[in-house]
Motif scaffolding. Sequence first.
Motif: not given
Length: 705
Positions: A203-219
């Motif tokens: 979290d010093i450089c990354n706080t995104e929702d990884v699961n949401a990103k992957m779903r958005a990419c079609g996974w």
Amino acid sequence: MPEYKRTAPQTPVVRDGSERQTSLPTQEREIIDYSLRTIRCLIADLCEQHKGGHPGGAMGMAAIGIALWKYCMNYSPSDPQYFNRDRFVLSNGQLKSYHSTRPDSTCPGHPEIEIDGVEVTTGPLGQGVANAVGLAMATKHLGSVYNKPGFPLVNNMTWCMIGDACLQEGVALEAIQLAGHWQLNNLVIIYDNNQITCDGSVDICNTEDVNAKMRACGWDVLQVEDGCYDVESIVSALNHARSSKEKPTFINVKTIIGIGSKVAGDAKAHGTAFGTEDVANIKIKFGLNPEESFIVSDKVYNFFREAVGRGKTLEVKWRYLLDAYSQEYPDLHREFTLRVKGKMTGDWSEIIPPKEHFPTTPTASRKSAGLCCNPLASKLQNLMVGTADLTTSVNMAWEGKIDFQRPGLQTECGINGDYTGRYIHWGVREHAMAAISNGLAAFNKGTILPITSSFFMFYIYAAPAVRMGALQGLQQIHIATHDSIGTGEDGPTHQPIALPALYRAMPNILYIRPCDSEETAGAFFAAFRATSTPTIISLSRQNLEQYPKYSSRDGVQRGAYTFLEESQADVTLIGVGAEMVFAVRTRDTLREHFNIKARVVSFPCQRLFEQQSIEYKRQVLQYQSGIPRVVIEAYAVNGWERYAEAGFSMSTFGHSLPGAAAYKYFGFNEQIISPEVAKLVGEVRKHGIESLRGEFRDLNPIHHL
């Protein structure tokens, strides 16, 4: 949110899809627990032995390893090259755990392709994700071409292990987008989610929702909460992923880095050995003897040993399937067998056009490449050709091509395809294009020959993956067009100056810069023969003079050759690629206006030239003739000092001008080059060739800031 969270043990399913039992019996759970403790202590010992390595992540992922290699993967320990095996990629390659001081170690600093069971070399984070996409693409393509009802010849899975850092690399996201778009449901990414990188918590450089990103990419996204111990839930998630019908699967597995150590959950567990005291404490914590090291009991070996028999059964069944297939589909069987052996499906040398079929009028070498490559692609099933969104510019699309595309997609522009297709639209993703192509090439060497294409300048984006292909000895061809200041109006952003020096210096790369159509044919001959080497063919946007009397495909394959000979010559001019025209014109001007005789050497590939005998090299460059050699090329001169005493080259970036005007602006004109060469010849006549030793001369008098 349909995350895969298990609250109770699920049914572990074995590789053939049948249920083994309703749940793991107590005895098997006990051996899993004992194996976990043994493996984690072994990792700590291995890293401590060499006082280095990456123990933390490997210890955290031990349960994932058991789930994969014991329960879920199709593979054969007796034959690591079994064709229809599942592929496994350790993208977070530094988590291999330890290194050895032995040069022949089977456990080098990162996984390396030369070692049995390692599909691709990884280490630069994110590359393995793209490699895995290539491996999964290969399966989809081969299965679509050769599988028939009742004959699933190629249906393997690709499993890719990643860490937090892999997800931060741009090449990984490029590849993830493509895998989702293509619906590669035979691809599974297993995310070792310990929330730690070298500098500290993620979290010093990354706080995104990884699961949401992957779903958005079609996974599809599954989640396992206890990735350190809950092998049953991991197995269930992996088997669920294997059954996916439409999408690739991302399994988010929460783990603890360095579990059992005093630095568990801390960045300190990542890249150093734990020390003698902590290793002893780890063993005590896991119920093992702290006085013993490198202990793996027969109980653990036997737990995994049944994989040998299971693998042999897979091999036998596949061979029977292939034999039956040969009876039903003899022509396809012959073609498929050639590809399994890594052989081309036709005689490529007979497909490349002969010299007399090429145009004699000025022609861009990118068009010459199309004249060579398009018939090859149309007739050889091994070739998969693609472009980074530049189809109309790179001339790699052949008549009747089918695009590699997810079946059923109906695009707005009407360009569709299916998995049988061999033309790939990579989008504007040069890095992923090259990295995924490494996976295509690594699936089984020779089965697929990937050909990528883009503007040469954009192969600077692709360079890390091109380097990894060279490191692994993977045959690929990269078609790099718009390769000089002659590109023109696109300006200095698109005009490569220093990039050739990078690729000429890079080991195990053939960087070939042909001057006309015949030399372009020679570049393809060299590229096809380089079965353990990637090739970059550097091509012009602008029309080039054709030299059918002088150019030679055989000469290209020797790296350099005498283009125009001259008895009692005063100077050797080295012409390269698109700038050959200036060497030829300068030769004529020197004769007409300076009474200087010049011989011309074409020098398309330094590495191929270095492979020739010293006798041949002396014949071409005439080292001992006492006359100077001058290279003419609109690039940075670095590297030519080995072959010439002087150069007419570039020392600045390019400029936004039409191609011919750009050449003139930077002095590439025989009326400017010839007087400078004449001065050099006069100096040598007066003081001898020794006067130039150690003083490589820049002859270009025109320098723009």
